[in-house]
Motif scaffolding. Structure first.
Motif, PDB file in Angstrom:
ATOM      1  N   HIS A   1       0.843  -1.202   0.000  1.00  7.61           N
ATOM      2  CA  HIS A   1       0.000   0.000   0.000  1.00  7.61           C
ATOM      3  C   HIS A   1       0.876   1.249   0.000  1.00  7.61           C
ATOM      4  O   HIS A   1       0.658   2.189  -0.769  1.00  7.61           O
ATOM      5  CB  HIS A   1      -0.912  -0.024   1.217  1.00  7.61           C
ATOM      6  CG  HIS A   1      -1.914   1.078   1.239  1.00  7.61           C
ATOM      7  ND1 HIS A   1      -3.020   1.107   0.422  1.00  7.61           N
ATOM      8  CD2 HIS A   1      -1.968   2.217   1.980  1.00  7.61           C
ATOM      9  CE1 HIS A   1      -3.719   2.207   0.651  1.00  7.61           C
ATOM     10  NE2 HIS A   1      -3.094   2.901   1.594  1.00  7.61           N
TER      11      HIS A   1
ATOM     12  N   GLY B   1      -4.975  -4.638  10.275  1.00  2.60           N
ATOM     13  CA  GLY B   1      -4.440  -4.749   8.925  1.00  2.60           C
ATOM     14  C   GLY B   1      -4.212  -3.442   8.209  1.00  2.60           C
ATOM     15  O   GLY B   1      -3.811  -3.461   7.035  1.00  2.60           O
TER      16      GLY B   1
ATOM     17  N   ALA C   1      -4.214  -2.778   4.154  1.00  2.00           N
ATOM     18  CA  ALA C   1      -3.884  -3.930   3.315  1.00  2.00           C
ATOM     19  C   ALA C   1      -5.130  -4.610   2.764  1.00  2.00           C
ATOM     20  O   ALA C   1      -5.096  -5.193   1.675  1.00  2.00           O
ATOM     21  CB  ALA C   1      -3.052  -4.935   4.111  1.00  2.00           C
ATOM     22  N   ILE C   2      -6.241  -4.548   3.511  1.00  2.82           N
ATOM     23  CA  ILE C   2      -7.454  -5.279   3.144  1.00  2.82           C
ATOM     24  C   ILE C   2      -8.644  -4.331   3.196  1.00  2.82           C
ATOM     25  O   ILE C   2      -8.853  -3.626   4.191  1.00  2.82           O
ATOM     26  CB  ILE C   2      -7.680  -6.476   4.088  1.00  2.82           C
ATOM     27  CG1 ILE C   2      -6.503  -7.460   3.976  1.00  2.82           C
ATOM     28  CG2 ILE C   2      -8.996  -7.181   3.790  1.00  2.82           C
ATOM     29  CD1 ILE C   2      -6.556  -8.601   4.971  1.00  2.82           C
TER      30      ILE C   2
ATOM     31  N   SER D   1     -11.813  -6.633  -1.103  1.00  3.69           N
ATOM     32  CA  SER D   1     -10.652  -7.518  -1.248  1.00  3.69           C
ATOM     33  C   SER D   1     -11.006  -8.996  -1.218  1.00  3.69           C
ATOM     34  O   SER D   1     -10.275  -9.817  -1.789  1.00  3.69           O
ATOM     35  CB  SER D   1      -9.638  -7.223  -0.137  1.00  3.69           C
ATOM     36  OG  SER D   1      -9.154  -5.901  -0.221  1.00  3.69           O
TER      37      SER D   1
ATOM     38  N   PRO E   1      -9.532  -9.523  -4.818  1.00  5.81           N
ATOM     39  CA  PRO E   1      -8.241  -9.069  -4.287  1.00  5.81           C
ATOM     40  C   PRO E   1      -7.382  -8.383  -5.334  1.00  5.81           C
ATOM     41  O   PRO E   1      -6.471  -7.637  -4.994  1.00  5.81           O
ATOM     42  CB  PRO E   1      -7.587 -10.369  -3.791  1.00  5.81           C
ATOM     43  CG  PRO E   1      -8.263 -11.462  -4.558  1.00  5.81           C
ATOM     44  CD  PRO E   1      -9.673 -10.991  -4.762  1.00  5.81           C
TER      45      PRO E   1
ATOM     46  N   ARG F   1      -2.132  -8.543   0.346  1.00 11.97           N
ATOM     47  CA  ARG F   1      -3.428  -8.866   0.933  1.00 11.97           C
ATOM     48  C   ARG F   1      -3.773 -10.342   0.792  1.00 11.97           C
ATOM     49  O   ARG F   1      -4.362 -10.937   1.699  1.00 11.97           O
ATOM     50  CB  ARG F   1      -4.526  -7.965   0.404  1.00 11.97           C
ATOM     51  CG  ARG F   1      -4.889  -8.026  -1.019  1.00 11.97           C
ATOM     52  CD  ARG F   1      -6.094  -7.106  -1.308  1.00 11.97           C
ATOM     53  NE  ARG F   1      -5.921  -6.442  -2.582  1.00 11.97           N
ATOM     54  CZ  ARG F   1      -5.462  -5.200  -2.704  1.00 11.97           C
ATOM     55  NH1 ARG F   1      -5.116  -4.490  -1.653  1.00 11.97           N
ATOM     56  NH2 ARG F   1      -5.319  -4.653  -3.897  1.00 11.97           N
TER      57      ARG F   1
ATOM     58  N   SER G   1      -9.487  -3.958  10.135  1.00 12.86           N
ATOM     59  CA  SER G   1      -8.770  -3.144   9.151  1.00 12.86           C
ATOM     60  C   SER G   1      -9.373  -1.751   9.141  1.00 12.86           C
ATOM     61  O   SER G   1     -10.545  -1.559   9.484  1.00 12.86           O
ATOM     62  CB  SER G   1      -8.849  -3.767   7.751  1.00 12.86           C
ATOM     63  OG  SER G   1      -7.727  -4.593   7.517  1.00 12.86           O
TER      64      SER G   1
END
Length: 259
Positions: free
Chosen positions: A168, A187, A190-191, A195, A199, A216, A232
């Motif tokens: 990211h 997280g 990242a997610i 996702s 993804p 991810r 997240s």
């Protein structure tokens, strides 16, 4: 949220969830972890970058509503330095109420990156890129004496570690918490909500979208295998859940909200 998705596929995903095509509610979560001796804030949300956002810039009030005094925070962990993660610490009156011995844990890669950030692979509008540059510069100037930089991984407290993922942003990191037999991952970015189904869809704020996809997928595989809880930054309320394998993809199972 899905800058490389075709319009038809993205609209179909939104339609399945009865969501509008033109706007998307963007949750913004931070986490506090308490140990015997430490109170650890993970990310700080938006500050006053958007005066017309009525729910932004309220870090102090949010903490107090959860029974946490700002002055009791011993450590801050930053997953990365986008303005919606460091902005809360830049809001008026926040720094003055923090402890003088506060430790701010941040990836050394992240600190270096934001001295000369590269936006060439992002899909940020110029105004947002300018805001990201401004917030990161201000943060590094304001909090330089508080920084505790790490290369790959650091132990913040007993049972609390922060580890580099990249993707990211070059120094993006996640936080893993252990308490008895329980596990939780924060997280960061990242997610995202999309996702689990896609993804491969890129987020416009990703500085290396291809690597972010690999990150991810790797994290979701870890979460599914371990049974760890996940929080997240931009997962919608209740924002806490688990990840389970679903064929070649993964499925988000939010906690059952007990009010």
């Amino acid at each position: 949220m899905a800058t490389n998705a075709d319009t038809k596929s993205l609209n179909a995903w939104l339609d399945e969830r009865l969501l509008a095509h033109d706007t998307f509610g963007w949750a913004l979560n931070a986490v506090v972890v308490k140990t015997r001796d430490q109170t650890i804030l993970i990310d700080s949300g938006l500050g006053e970058e958007y005066p017309d956002f009525p729910r932004a810039g309220h870090l102090i009030q949010r903490l107090e509503a959860a029974g946490v005094e700002l002055g009791s925070v011993t450590d801050v962990v930053l997953t990365h330095m986008h303005f919606d993660h460091v902005g809360g610490l830049l809001a008026h009156g926040v720094k003055q109420r923090l402890r003088s011995d506060l430790r701010v844990h941040l990836s050394a890669f992240e600190a270096r990156f934001w001295k000369q950030p590269d936006f060439s692979k992002t899909a940020m509008p110029p105004a947002l890129a300018d805001l990201a540059r401004k917030a990161s510069k201000e943060f590094l100037e304001e909090y330089s004496s508080y920084l505790h930089l790490f290369d790959q991984e650091a132990e913040v407290a007993d049972g609390v570690t922060v580890g580099l993922t990249g993707g990211h942003t070059p120094g993006h990191s996640v936080v893993r918490v252990k308490s008895g037999n329980d596990r939780l991952m924060f997280g960061g970015d990242a997610i995202f909500p999309v996702s689990f189904d896609h993804p491969e869809w890129h987020n416009g704020f990703e500085h290396d979208p291809e690597e972010a996809t690999r990150v991810r997928l790797r994290l979701m595989a870890e979460l599914a295998a371990s049974g760890s809880w996940l929080v997240s930054t931009h997962m919608p309320f209740p924002s806490v859940g688990r990840v389970v394998a679903a064929g070649d993809l993964y499925r988000w199972v939010p906690v059952q909200w007990d009010y």
